[in-house]
Design a protein around this motif. Structure first.
Motif, mmCIF file in Angstrom:
data_model
loop_
_atom_site.group_PDB
_atom_site.id
_atom_site.type_symbol
_atom_site.label_atom_id
_atom_site.label_comp_id
_atom_site.label_asym_id
_atom_site.label_seq_id
_atom_site.Cartn_x
_atom_site.Cartn_y
_atom_site.Cartn_z
ATOM 1 N N ILE A 78 -11.660 -13.428 -8.286
ATOM 2 C CA ILE A 78 -11.064 -12.983 -6.972
ATOM 3 C C ILE A 78 -12.003 -13.494 -6.096
ATOM 4 C CG2 ILE A 78 -10.468 -10.812 -7.897
ATOM 5 C CD1 ILE A 78 -12.989 -9.402 -6.718
ATOM 6 N N TYR A 79 -11.546 -13.455 -4.705
ATOM 7 C CA TYR A 79 -12.545 -13.710 -3.422
ATOM 8 C C TYR A 79 -13.018 -12.478 -2.922
ATOM 9 C CZ TYR A 79 -10.458 -18.446 -3.907
ATOM 10 O OH TYR A 79 -10.138 -19.768 -4.103
ATOM 11 N N LYS A 80 -13.928 -12.736 -1.899
ATOM 12 C CA LYS A 80 -14.343 -11.637 -1.406
ATOM 13 C C LYS A 80 -13.350 -10.899 -0.303
ATOM 14 C CE LYS A 80 -16.356 -10.987 2.369
ATOM 15 N NZ LYS A 80 -15.858 -10.306 3.806
ATOM 16 N N GLY A 81 -12.830 -11.795 0.484
ATOM 17 C CA GLY A 81 -12.053 -11.127 1.363
ATOM 18 C C GLY A 81 -12.431 -10.147 2.553
ATOM 19 N N GLY A 82 -11.642 -9.313 3.028
ATOM 20 C CA GLY A 82 -12.010 -8.364 4.032
ATOM 21 C C GLY A 82 -11.700 -9.229 5.549
ATOM 22 N N GLY A 83 -12.207 -8.397 6.446
ATOM 23 C CA GLY A 83 -12.059 -9.187 7.816
ATOM 24 C C GLY A 83 -12.228 -10.685 7.939
ATOM 25 N N ASP A 84 -13.651 -10.940 7.657
ATOM 26 C CA ASP A 84 -14.258 -12.301 7.647
ATOM 27 C C ASP A 84 -15.331 -12.372 7.061
ATOM 28 O OD1 ASP A 84 -16.252 -10.928 9.265
ATOM 29 O OD2 ASP A 84 -15.344 -11.606 11.126
ATOM 30 N N ALA A 85 -16.101 -13.600 6.774
ATOM 31 C CA ALA A 85 -17.433 -13.652 6.046
ATOM 32 C C ALA A 85 -18.344 -12.604 6.286
ATOM 33 C CB ALA A 85 -18.019 -14.949 6.202
ATOM 34 N N GLY A 86 -18.293 -12.276 7.664
ATOM 35 C CA GLY A 86 -19.579 -11.144 7.943
ATOM 36 C C GLY A 86 -19.096 -10.091 7.860
ATOM 37 N N ASP A 87 -17.669 -9.563 7.390
ATOM 38 C CA ASP A 87 -17.601 -8.135 7.232
ATOM 39 C C ASP A 87 -17.966 -7.771 5.573
ATOM 40 O OD1 ASP A 87 -16.064 -5.692 6.864
ATOM 41 O OD2 ASP A 87 -14.163 -6.428 6.874
ATOM 42 N N GLN A 88 -18.878 -6.851 5.725
ATOM 43 C CA GLN A 88 -19.610 -6.709 4.337
ATOM 44 C C GLN A 88 -20.508 -8.042 3.880
ATOM 45 O OE1 GLN A 88 -19.887 -3.876 2.788
ATOM 46 N NE2 GLN A 88 -19.067 -2.924 4.738
ATOM 47 N N ALA A 89 -21.036 -8.571 4.854
ATOM 48 C CA ALA A 89 -21.900 -9.955 4.555
ATOM 49 C C ALA A 89 -22.529 -10.021 3.130
ATOM 50 C CB ALA A 89 -22.581 -10.228 5.762
ATOM 51 N N ALA A 90 -23.068 -8.871 3.113
ATOM 52 C CA ALA A 90 -23.807 -9.144 1.535
ATOM 53 C C ALA A 90 -22.888 -9.253 0.384
ATOM 54 C CB ALA A 90 -24.911 -7.745 1.387
ATOM 55 N N LEU A 91 -21.779 -8.795 0.354
ATOM 56 C CA LEU A 91 -20.883 -8.934 -0.574
ATOM 57 C C LEU A 91 -20.123 -10.393 -0.459
ATOM 58 C CD1 LEU A 91 -18.881 -5.381 -0.696
ATOM 59 C CD2 LEU A 91 -20.689 -6.217 -2.026
ATOM 60 N N TYR A 92 -20.068 -10.893 0.631
ATOM 61 C CA TYR A 92 -19.727 -12.332 0.616
ATOM 62 C C TYR A 92 -20.972 -13.213 -0.046
ATOM 63 C CZ TYR A 92 -18.499 -16.882 2.523
ATOM 64 O OH TYR A 92 -18.024 -18.254 2.642
ATOM 65 N N ARG A 93 -22.082 -13.060 0.429
ATOM 66 C CA ARG A 93 -23.205 -13.773 -0.249
ATOM 67 C C ARG A 93 -23.280 -13.484 -1.688
ATOM 68 N NH1 ARG A 93 -25.257 -12.561 5.101
ATOM 69 N NH2 ARG A 93 -26.344 -10.569 4.094
ATOM 70 N N LEU A 94 -22.788 -12.434 -2.126
ATOM 71 C CA LEU A 94 -22.862 -12.087 -3.545
ATOM 72 C C LEU A 94 -21.768 -12.897 -4.075
ATOM 73 C CD1 LEU A 94 -23.721 -9.948 -6.139
ATOM 74 C CD2 LEU A 94 -21.785 -8.711 -5.240
ATOM 75 N N SER A 95 -20.560 -13.051 -3.546
ATOM 76 C CA SER A 95 -19.362 -14.167 -4.029
ATOM 77 C C SER A 95 -19.918 -15.446 -4.225
ATOM 78 C CB SER A 95 -18.461 -13.664 -3.322
ATOM 79 O OG SER A 95 -18.292 -14.178 -2.182
ATOM 80 N N GLN A 96 -20.832 -15.615 -3.285
ATOM 81 C CA GLN A 96 -21.256 -17.218 -3.158
ATOM 82 C C GLN A 96 -22.434 -17.471 -3.846
ATOM 83 O OE1 GLN A 96 -19.114 -19.534 -1.266
ATOM 84 N NE2 GLN A 96 -18.201 -17.573 -1.931
ATOM 85 N N LEU A 97 -22.922 -16.467 -4.973
ATOM 86 C CA LEU A 97 -24.090 -16.615 -5.665
ATOM 87 C C LEU A 97 -25.234 -16.957 -4.820
ATOM 88 C CD1 LEU A 97 -22.446 -18.556 -8.484
ATOM 89 C CD2 LEU A 97 -22.552 -16.155 -8.393
ATOM 90 N N ALA A 98 -25.343 -16.224 -3.633
ATOM 91 C CA ALA A 98 -26.479 -16.831 -2.460
ATOM 92 C C ALA A 98 -27.173 -15.728 -2.062
ATOM 93 C CB ALA A 98 -25.791 -17.483 -1.550
ATOM 94 N N LEU A 99 -27.457 -14.364 -2.700
ATOM 95 C CA LEU A 99 -28.054 -13.375 -2.331
ATOM 96 C C LEU A 99 -29.629 -13.822 -2.309
ATOM 97 C CD1 LEU A 99 -26.497 -10.238 -3.965
ATOM 98 C CD2 LEU A 99 -26.330 -10.502 -1.443
ATOM 99 N N GLU A 100 -30.300 -13.070 -1.154
ATOM 100 C CA GLU A 100 -31.692 -13.263 -1.308
ATOM 101 C C GLU A 100 -32.091 -11.791 -1.427
ATOM 102 O OE1 GLU A 100 -33.344 -15.537 -1.823
ATOM 103 O OE2 GLU A 100 -32.001 -17.224 -1.501
ATOM 104 N N SER A 101 -33.316 -11.584 -1.550
ATOM 105 C CA SER A 101 -34.057 -10.441 -1.805
ATOM 106 C C SER A 101 -34.059 -9.489 -0.663
ATOM 107 C CB SER A 101 -35.529 -10.225 -2.176
ATOM 108 O OG SER A 101 -36.313 -11.135 -0.966
ATOM 109 N N ASN A 102 -33.840 -9.695 0.611
ATOM 110 C CA ASN A 102 -33.740 -9.032 1.969
ATOM 111 C C ASN A 102 -32.281 -8.587 2.172
ATOM 112 O OD1 ASN A 102 -36.483 -8.747 2.825
ATOM 113 N ND2 ASN A 102 -36.424 -10.932 3.205
ATOM 114 N N ASP A 103 -31.342 -8.995 1.486
ATOM 115 C CA ASP A 103 -29.786 -8.518 1.627
ATOM 116 C C ASP A 103 -29.156 -8.048 0.320
ATOM 117 O OD1 ASP A 103 -28.348 -11.882 2.081
ATOM 118 O OD2 ASP A 103 -29.394 -11.110 0.352
ATOM 119 N N VAL A 104 -29.834 -7.935 -0.724
ATOM 120 C CA VAL A 104 -29.211 -7.295 -1.690
ATOM 121 C C VAL A 104 -28.584 -5.849 -1.623
ATOM 122 C CG1 VAL A 104 -29.685 -6.442 -4.094
ATOM 123 C CG2 VAL A 104 -31.078 -8.403 -3.216
#
Length: 506
Positions: A78-104
């Motif tokens: 699946i993709y993240k989806g939603g309104g845009d990349a900034g809609d639940q932005a942490a979930l988008y970064r999760l989907s991009q394997l790009a989370l950092e410690s400040n946005d988990v």
């Protein structure tokens, strides 16, 4: 008929003045909190509070944290989806394997640590039991150990090296950080209690739907052992799976029927989170019984008269988790699981949103009349989350024999694979490595299993991709099997308890 988890222990609670008739809202007595003697009522109060955590993973702590969704977001399904990349932005970064410690997203961290704490209280209550029948006490204790293992195994899989404790923490409420291997040892110790013979039933009666069983504990043990790749335990897991087949009384019902209201606690269900359409509210972070997942993953502003699927009308949602087009192509012609797993709605019947593919997850789709006022409908769908299914036991048998070389029992890899495919309306194929892995992907679409399978098989490199049309550009590295430990949690610790960040993260 819908089963109400809050009435699971109603009969047992009658006559115990230490708790009310509402299984999920009773609180432990003050004497129990202090480690004093525990009546059966106090034990059940603690156990009920522990079960309640199963109902929180889709929305609690003011965050959306459905385990199936958060697991699948890192997969290639699946993709993240939603309104845009900034809609639940942490979930988008999760989907991009790009989370950092400040946005988990910290919801799961807090939810499952609450589960660990509540399970500890239930186990301590069992240790301090007074005038409780030995057989019932053993059952309560095994249930509490199973639930502790279930909650901790998610912390272990998401973060690996985590604080762990089995007693009430004193101020400043910090605990030693265990390595992932040390956590695994604790999980196996809890599961030894939960899988002991003649303590938990292999299946439940209708009045006990939603309670832990020995089969559920065996399934959790299988997931933990196979994720750890502990070959020394594979034969034990194979024996457990064979026991489920021969003694559990489970079978494979029609696939599409599993996911609707009438399919709850069906013949193929080993363990479910029993959601109810009531109680949760935007302003109450730790209450209620419903799930938000159906609203989250359904297409936005769904409309029209052609939305009937089987016996259920679908409702609209927020458009998260659109299914990747290529996932549809893995199903053979005539595979009944396709319609049961993936919905396709005609263009113009919904509002297209970010990363739209036209396909949406069907198993937990928002169905009409599954969430109604006066409670907040967005948060209170009654769709049960199916945690362990009999199909997984069969596919575990197939994998253990063919992929890992474990001797089978009465149920062989070929017969297990044949059972799965016959239910799907498909012909027999050879039980080889590729076919078994592909069948597992088809069977569990939308159930949060695919990512963890890729990691344990050493095949997560397929997650590296650059797909500009769907705003997905990500790179896999082995350290990314774990998320970064939330910086907010690291900042709370000091001295000998100072949390160390997972390798690969700042």
């Amino acid at each position: 008929m819908t089963k109400y988890i809050k009435s699971l222990f109603l009969a047992a609670l009658i006559g115990f003045t230490a708790c009310s008739e509402d299984f999920l809202t009773v609180q432990p007595t003050s004497s129990q909190e202090a480690g004093g003697p525990a009546t059966e009522g106090a034990i059940l109060a603690n156990l009920g509070a522990t079960y309640q955590i199963l109902l929180f993973d889709s929305y609690a702590d003011f965050q959306f944290n459905s385990v199936p969704l958060m697991s699948d977001l890192r997969s290639d399904d699946i993709y993240k989806g939603g309104g845009d990349a900034g809609d639940q932005a942490a979930l988008y970064r999760l989907s991009q394997l790009a989370l950092e410690s400040n946005d988990v997203p910290t919801g799961l961290w807090n939810i499952y640590y609450s589960g660990l704490s509540r399970a500890n209280n239930a186990i301590i209550a069992c240790e301090n039991a007074v005038d409780v029948d030995e057989d019932r006490l053993a059952q309560y204790n095994a249930e509490a150990h199973y639930l502790r293992a279930y909650y901790v195994h998610w912390l272990w899989k998401f973060w690996g090296n985590i604080p762990y404790f089995e007693e009430d923490l004193e101020e400043p409420y910090m605990a030693r950080q265990y390595t992932a291997d040390e956590v695994y040892a604790e999980l196996m110790a809890d599961l030894a209690v939960a899988t002991a013979e003649d303590v938990l039933p292999m299946n439940t009666t209708s009045t006990n739907d939603g309670r832990a069983t020995r089969a559920a504990a065996m399934m959790l043990k299988a997931r933990v052992v196979m994720y750890q790749k502990d070959a020394s335990k594979y034969a034990e897991v194979m024996a457990d799976m064979q026991t489920i087949v021969s003694e559990g009384g489970y079978s494979l019902p029609d696939y599409a029927s599993i996911w609707a209201r009438d399919g709850e606690f069906g013949a193929g269900s080993i363990f479910e989170a029993n959601h109810l359409p009531e109680g949760k509210d935007w302003g109450a972070a730790w209450t209620g019984f419903g799930t938000n997942l159906p609203r989250f993953v359904s297409p936005n502003e769904l409309k029209g008269d052609d939305l009937l699927s089987g016996a259920d009308f679908y409702e609209g949602g927020w458009g998260f988790g659109p299914v990747r087009t290529e996932l549809v192509s893995i199903f053979e012609e005539g595979d009944k699981r396709l319609a049961g797993s993936i919905n396709q709605f005609a263009k113009g019947t919904y509002t297209e949103r970010f990363q739209n593919t036209g396909y949406f997850m069907a198993k937990y789709a928002a169905r009409a009349d599954y969430a109604d006022a006066p409670y907040t409908p967005d948060l209170n769908f009654e769709n049960n989350v199916r945690i362990f299914r009999y199909a997984e036991a069969l596919l575990n048998i197939a994998e253990l024999e063919v992929v890992h070389g474990v001797a089978a029992g009465a149920k062989t890899a070929q017969s297990a694979l044949d059972d799965i495919r016959e239910r799907a309306g498909l012909e027999s194929i050879a039980a080889n490595v590729d076919n078994i892995k592909l069948e597992r992907r088809r069977e569990f679409v939308g159930e949060g299993i695919r990512f963890w399978d890729l990691v344990r098989w050493g095949e997560a490199d397929v997650l590296t991709e650059n797909i500009p049309d769907f705003s997905s550009n990500r790179t896999w590295a082995d350290y990314k099997k774990y998320l970064p430990i939330p910086q907010s949690e690291i900042d709370k610790t000091e001295g000998e308890f100072k949390l160390v960040q997972n390798e690969g993260y700042n």
